[in-house]
Design an enzyme around this catalytic site. Structure first.
Site, short mmCIF file in Angstrom:
data_model
loop_
_atom_site.label_atom_id
_atom_site.label_comp_id
_atom_site.label_asym_id
_atom_site.label_seq_id
_atom_site.Cartn_x
_atom_site.Cartn_y
_atom_site.Cartn_z
N TRP A 1 74.02 26.02 35.76
CA TRP A 1 73.65 25.16 36.88
C TRP A 1 74.17 23.75 36.66
O TRP A 1 74.72 23.12 37.54
CB TRP A 1 72.12 25.18 37.04
CG TRP A 1 71.63 24.49 38.27
CD1 TRP A 1 72.35 24.20 39.41
CD2 TRP A 1 70.30 24.02 38.52
NE1 TRP A 1 71.54 23.58 40.34
CE2 TRP A 1 70.28 23.46 39.82
CE3 TRP A 1 69.12 24.01 37.77
CZ2 TRP A 1 69.13 22.90 40.38
CZ3 TRP A 1 67.97 23.47 38.34
CH2 TRP A 1 67.98 22.91 39.63
N GLN B 1 62.23 34.63 42.56
CA GLN B 1 63.33 33.66 42.41
C GLN B 1 62.76 32.29 42.05
O GLN B 1 61.89 31.76 42.74
CB GLN B 1 64.13 33.57 43.71
CG GLN B 1 65.37 32.70 43.57
CD GLN B 1 66.26 32.73 44.79
OE1 GLN B 1 66.08 33.53 45.69
NE2 GLN B 1 67.24 31.85 44.82
N ASP B 2 63.26 31.72 40.94
CA ASP B 2 62.86 30.36 40.51
C ASP B 2 61.38 30.27 40.15
O ASP B 2 60.66 29.41 40.65
CB ASP B 2 63.20 29.33 41.60
CG ASP B 2 64.68 29.12 41.79
OD1 ASP B 2 65.46 29.90 41.21
OD2 ASP B 2 65.08 28.21 42.53
N ARG C 1 72.93 31.01 33.74
CA ARG C 1 73.98 30.55 34.65
C ARG C 1 74.10 29.04 34.49
O ARG C 1 73.09 28.35 34.31
CB ARG C 1 73.63 30.88 36.11
CG ARG C 1 73.34 32.34 36.36
CD ARG C 1 73.51 32.72 37.82
NE ARG C 1 72.61 31.99 38.72
CZ ARG C 1 72.82 31.88 40.04
NH1 ARG C 1 73.90 32.42 40.58
NH2 ARG C 1 71.96 31.24 40.80
N GLN D 1 63.50 30.60 47.33
CA GLN D 1 63.00 30.10 46.04
C GLN D 1 61.49 29.90 46.15
O GLN D 1 61.00 29.35 47.15
CB GLN D 1 63.66 28.76 45.68
CG GLN D 1 65.16 28.86 45.48
CD GLN D 1 65.96 28.56 46.73
OE1 GLN D 1 65.45 28.67 47.84
NE2 GLN D 1 67.21 28.20 46.57
N THR E 1 62.79 23.82 47.12
CA THR E 1 62.37 24.45 45.87
C THR E 1 61.31 23.59 45.17
O THR E 1 60.27 24.09 44.71
CB THR E 1 63.58 24.65 44.94
OG1 THR E 1 64.57 25.40 45.64
CG2 THR E 1 63.20 25.37 43.67
N ASP F 1 67.32 33.09 38.11
CA ASP F 1 67.08 31.72 37.62
C ASP F 1 65.58 31.48 37.39
O ASP F 1 65.05 30.44 37.75
CB ASP F 1 67.62 30.67 38.60
CG ASP F 1 69.09 30.89 38.92
OD1 ASP F 1 69.79 31.54 38.12
OD2 ASP F 1 69.54 30.41 39.98
#
Length: 323
Positions: free
Chosen positions: A240, A160-161, A238, A138, A103, A182
């Site tokens: 993390w 994503q991300d 969320r 990601q 990521t 996220d």
């Protein structure tokens, strides 16, 4: 460590006066350089004054890295819809080392230097929207891994991300941030002021994944005067990090927000340690009635530390910048 109200950070001393202007034009008509990375490479190894890089309109297909020694860089586009930087790496792709990028390495632009400013520019990761639960997909549009950064009128586009708000104090003013799961994540201490947050998932998504790991860390994300729109069923956050901290104040929430609002990352213990709050939010997704018991509707007193630039020590390093 310096005299910042947040003891984990040094006192932030920004440099406002410009000592050098650089222009970038991909059409090679006007600019000093035709790629943004070449312009960054031209900044001295240990930079001690504000360098402004003006980027002409165009789609710049580049993966960009700003090293830690090159502080005080401003990247100024001709408008977020006119100046666009894009790449399409994902976490599972192989990097130069022969190992997956991860990521962290997937970012279209990675900023590792302090006192960075971006204005009127789009940062995009073009990797396609992955199916729900897919691994290694990601795809970061921008990673900010340094202190005292400001982003004004920018767009961050991904799935994503999208935005890796990694470490440091950061200010996002009137930005547009788009993603699925996220899509704002990391362990930054960040204020999002007047931003538009837009979900593009067709299943469950999550707006934030904040990674605060202990009570001693003073990090967290605060969203004020924002709006949340899009598709799918969206968690506000969320957990993390075990002590994940996120606040939404004066923010419009469309009906896509799931009534529970927040997710414990599959760990019930985190329900005792996270700090998730709303204050005077509105819209069909803002109703606090169905929220998880471990989130809260803040009082004026509880909300106060989160709703000014003081949350990120901004009176120290932001208030004299000319946006």
């Amino acid at each position: 460590m310096g005299s910042s109200p947040h003891s984990q950070f040094d006192k932030a001393e920004n440099k406002v006066k410009t000592c050098r202007n650089i222009t970038v034009d991909k059409k090679r008509k006007f600019g000093d350089y035709f790629t943004i990375q070449k312009a960054i490479d031209s900044v001295p190894i240990v930079n001690l004054c504000r360098v402004v890089i003006y980027v002409y309109p165009g789609l710049y297909r580049e993966k960009i890295d700003i090293p830690p020694t090159k502080a005080y860089i401003s990247l100024v586009g001709a408008g977020a819809d006119k100046t666009i930087i894009e790449w399409s790496d994902t976490a599972e792709q192989m990097g130069p080392s022969g190992r997956p990028l991860g990521t962290f390495g997937s970012a279209t632009i990675a900023i590792n230097s302090e006192y960075f400013i971006a204005k009127n520019i789009t940062f995009k990761n073009k990797a396609p929207l992955p199916p729900s639960g897919a691994l290694g997909k990601q795809a970061v549009a921008l990673r900010i891994s340094a202190d005292a950064a400001a982003f004004i009128g920018c767009k961050f586009i991904g799935a994503q991300d999208t935005l890796y708000d990694h470490i440091g104090r950061h200010y996002f003013k009137e930005c547009y941030i788009e993603g699925s799961v996220d899509f704002i994540f990391g362990d930054g201490l960040s204020l999002y002021d007047g931003c538009h947050l837009h979900a593009i998932t067709n299943s469950y998504g999550a707006l934030t994944a904040q990674k605060r790991e202990s009570m001693l860390e003073e990090t967290g994300f605060s969203f004020i005067n924002c709006k949340v729109t899009g598709s799918g069923a969206l968690y506000l956050g969320r957990a993390w990090g075990t002590f994940s901290r996120v606040v939404f104040a004066y923010t419009y929430m469309d009906k896509i927000i799931t009534p529970k609002g927040w997710y414990n990352w599959g760990d019930k213990n985190r329900e005792m340690t996270v700090f998730y709050g709303q204050y005077k939010c509105w819209g069909p997704g803002a109703d606090h009635g169905g929220r998880v018991w471990w989130s809260r509707e803040l009082t004026q007193q509880e909300a106060k530390p989160f709703i000014t630039i003081g949350f990120i020590d901004g009176y120290e390093w932001l208030s004299h910048l000319k946006f």
